[in-house]
Design a protein around this motif. Structure first.
Motif, PDB file in Angstrom:
ATOM      1  N   ARG A 167       0.838  -1.261   0.151  1.00 56.51           N
ATOM      2  CA  ARG A 167       0.010  -0.048  -0.057  1.00 56.51           C
ATOM      3  C   ARG A 167       0.792   1.141   0.211  1.00 56.51           C
ATOM      4  O   ARG A 167       0.541   2.215  -0.578  1.00 56.51           O
ATOM      5  CB  ARG A 167      -0.783   0.040   1.352  1.00 56.51           C
ATOM      6  N   GLN A 168       2.169   1.185   0.692  1.00 56.21           N
ATOM      7  CA  GLN A 168       3.011   2.312   0.852  1.00 56.21           C
ATOM      8  C   GLN A 168       3.455   2.737  -0.435  1.00 56.21           C
ATOM      9  O   GLN A 168       3.661   3.790  -0.963  1.00 56.21           O
ATOM     10  CB  GLN A 168       3.858   2.276   2.055  1.00 56.21           C
ATOM     11  N   ARG A 169       4.147   1.548  -1.260  1.00 57.76           N
ATOM     12  CA  ARG A 169       4.508   1.683  -2.481  1.00 57.76           C
ATOM     13  C   ARG A 169       3.550   2.391  -3.422  1.00 57.76           C
ATOM     14  O   ARG A 169       3.914   3.393  -4.163  1.00 57.76           O
ATOM     15  CB  ARG A 169       4.999   0.254  -2.960  1.00 57.76           C
ATOM     16  N   ALA A 170       2.348   2.089  -3.339  1.00 56.03           N
ATOM     17  CA  ALA A 170       1.284   2.238  -4.303  1.00 56.03           C
ATOM     18  C   ALA A 170       1.092   3.682  -4.113  1.00 56.03           C
ATOM     19  O   ALA A 170       0.936   4.643  -4.936  1.00 56.03           O
ATOM     20  CB  ALA A 170       0.043   1.441  -4.282  1.00 56.03           C
ATOM     21  N   ARG A 171       1.108   4.376  -2.665  1.00 51.74           N
ATOM     22  CA  ARG A 171       0.955   5.569  -2.215  1.00 51.74           C
ATOM     23  C   ARG A 171       1.979   6.389  -3.036  1.00 51.74           C
ATOM     24  O   ARG A 171       1.863   7.556  -3.579  1.00 51.74           O
ATOM     25  CB  ARG A 171       0.626   5.779  -0.837  1.00 51.74           C
ATOM     26  N   ASP A 172       3.274   5.903  -2.675  1.00 53.18           N
ATOM     27  CA  ASP A 172       4.309   6.602  -3.226  1.00 53.18           C
ATOM     28  C   ASP A 172       4.570   6.711  -4.727  1.00 53.18           C
ATOM     29  O   ASP A 172       4.659   7.884  -5.185  1.00 53.18           O
ATOM     30  CB  ASP A 172       5.662   6.132  -2.785  1.00 53.18           C
ATOM     31  N   PHE A 173       4.096   5.834  -5.315  1.00 55.62           N
ATOM     32  CA  PHE A 173       4.065   5.818  -6.891  1.00 55.62           C
ATOM     33  C   PHE A 173       2.971   6.771  -7.262  1.00 55.62           C
ATOM     34  O   PHE A 173       3.317   7.742  -8.254  1.00 55.62           O
ATOM     35  CB  PHE A 173       3.491   4.411  -7.365  1.00 55.62           C
ATOM     36  N   HIS A 174       2.043   6.885  -6.644  1.00 53.19           N
ATOM     37  CA  HIS A 174       0.849   7.712  -7.070  1.00 53.19           C
ATOM     38  C   HIS A 174       1.283   9.293  -6.814  1.00 53.19           C
ATOM     39  O   HIS A 174       0.990  10.212  -7.603  1.00 53.19           O
ATOM     40  CB  HIS A 174      -0.563   7.497  -6.730  1.00 53.19           C
ATOM     41  N   ARG A 175       1.768   9.474  -5.490  1.00 58.34           N
ATOM     42  CA  ARG A 175       2.367  10.801  -5.376  1.00 58.34           C
ATOM     43  C   ARG A 175       3.427  11.224  -6.515  1.00 58.34           C
ATOM     44  O   ARG A 175       3.435  12.544  -7.202  1.00 58.34           O
ATOM     45  CB  ARG A 175       3.049  10.788  -3.999  1.00 58.34           C
ATOM     46  N   ARG A 176       4.334  10.215  -6.770  1.00 57.62           N
ATOM     47  CA  ARG A 176       5.175  10.641  -8.093  1.00 57.62           C
ATOM     48  C   ARG A 176       4.876  10.980  -9.182  1.00 57.62           C
ATOM     49  O   ARG A 176       4.795  11.961  -9.920  1.00 57.62           O
ATOM     50  CB  ARG A 176       6.282   9.388  -8.112  1.00 57.62           C
ATOM     51  N   ILE A 177       3.510  10.049  -9.666  1.00 54.26           N
ATOM     52  CA  ILE A 177       2.773  10.447 -10.713  1.00 54.26           C
ATOM     53  C   ILE A 177       2.158  11.917 -10.887  1.00 54.26           C
ATOM     54  O   ILE A 177       2.081  12.644 -11.659  1.00 54.26           O
ATOM     55  CB  ILE A 177       1.736   9.220 -10.913  1.00 54.26           C
ATOM     56  N   ASP A 178       1.319  11.778  -9.544  1.00 53.57           N
ATOM     57  CA  ASP A 178       0.737  13.161  -9.541  1.00 53.57           C
ATOM     58  C   ASP A 178       1.692  14.317  -9.336  1.00 53.57           C
ATOM     59  O   ASP A 178       1.366  15.422 -10.114  1.00 53.57           O
ATOM     60  CB  ASP A 178      -0.089  13.265  -8.138  1.00 53.57           C
TER      61      ASP A 178
END
Length: 182
Positions: A167-178
């Protein structure tokens, strides 16, 4: 329709099926490497020595030191003591449906099984009847809807850590994309 019971400890559809079943007939088995396997009721856990969580509360609505601690429960050391863990017991596995978190038995004095929210039993919607809190771990390592505790010799599965890390990797990924889009 998606089966909400497959969402371990967290459900986009409310309280998971296993948690509803647990709430209807709440018993907390303590088994494994113990001399006396137990099946505790909420009344029995509420009768054990109490510990209040006030320094790092579960939930965002805790207002501060002038308010009573919202979460109260029992230290795992006090909870498992009546089961008389074997001398060679090393791990505590805490589970809720398919979601499990493991802790060394030596850390049981820093883990609280909460069963009280502002003076009342914890409702299933808030993760009850039992909810776990670790003094020295991330909030997302807590477990809602605890339905079993097993004492083991061998290191058990850490599904909670894998799920939390994913879940943390997914949140980090979406923050980078955003942030890349701005």
């Amino acid at each position: 329709m998606t089966d909400s019971s497959r969402f371990a400890g967290r459900s986009i559809h409310g309280v998971p099926k296993h948690a509803k079943e647990q709430a209807a007939h709440p018993t907390l088995p303590i088994s494994g490497c113990v001399r006396i396997p137990l099946a505790l009721t909420p009344e029995q856990t509420r009768g054990l020595p109490r510990t209040a969580i006030s320094d790092v509360p579960i939930g965002a609505d805790y207002r501060g030191p002038d308010d009573p601690p919202p979460w109260v429960g029992v230290l795992l050391t006090d909870l498992i003591a009546p089961a008389q863990p074997n001398a060679d017991a090393v791990w505590i596995l805490i589970g809720a449906g398919p979601y499990t978190v493991a802790a060394p038995i030596t850390t049981a004095d820093r883990i609280v099984l909460c069963d009280d929210l502002r003076g009342d039993p914890i409702a299933p919607e808030a993760g009850g009847p039992w909810r776990l809190w670790f003094a020295d771990r991330s909030y997302n390592m807590g477990v809602k809807w605890v339905d079993r505790i097993e004492i083991t010799r061998d290191e058990p599965d850490h599904s909670a850590e894998r799920i939390a890390e994913a879940r943390q990797r997914a949140r980090d990924f979406h923050r980078r994309i955003d942030s890349a889009d701005t």
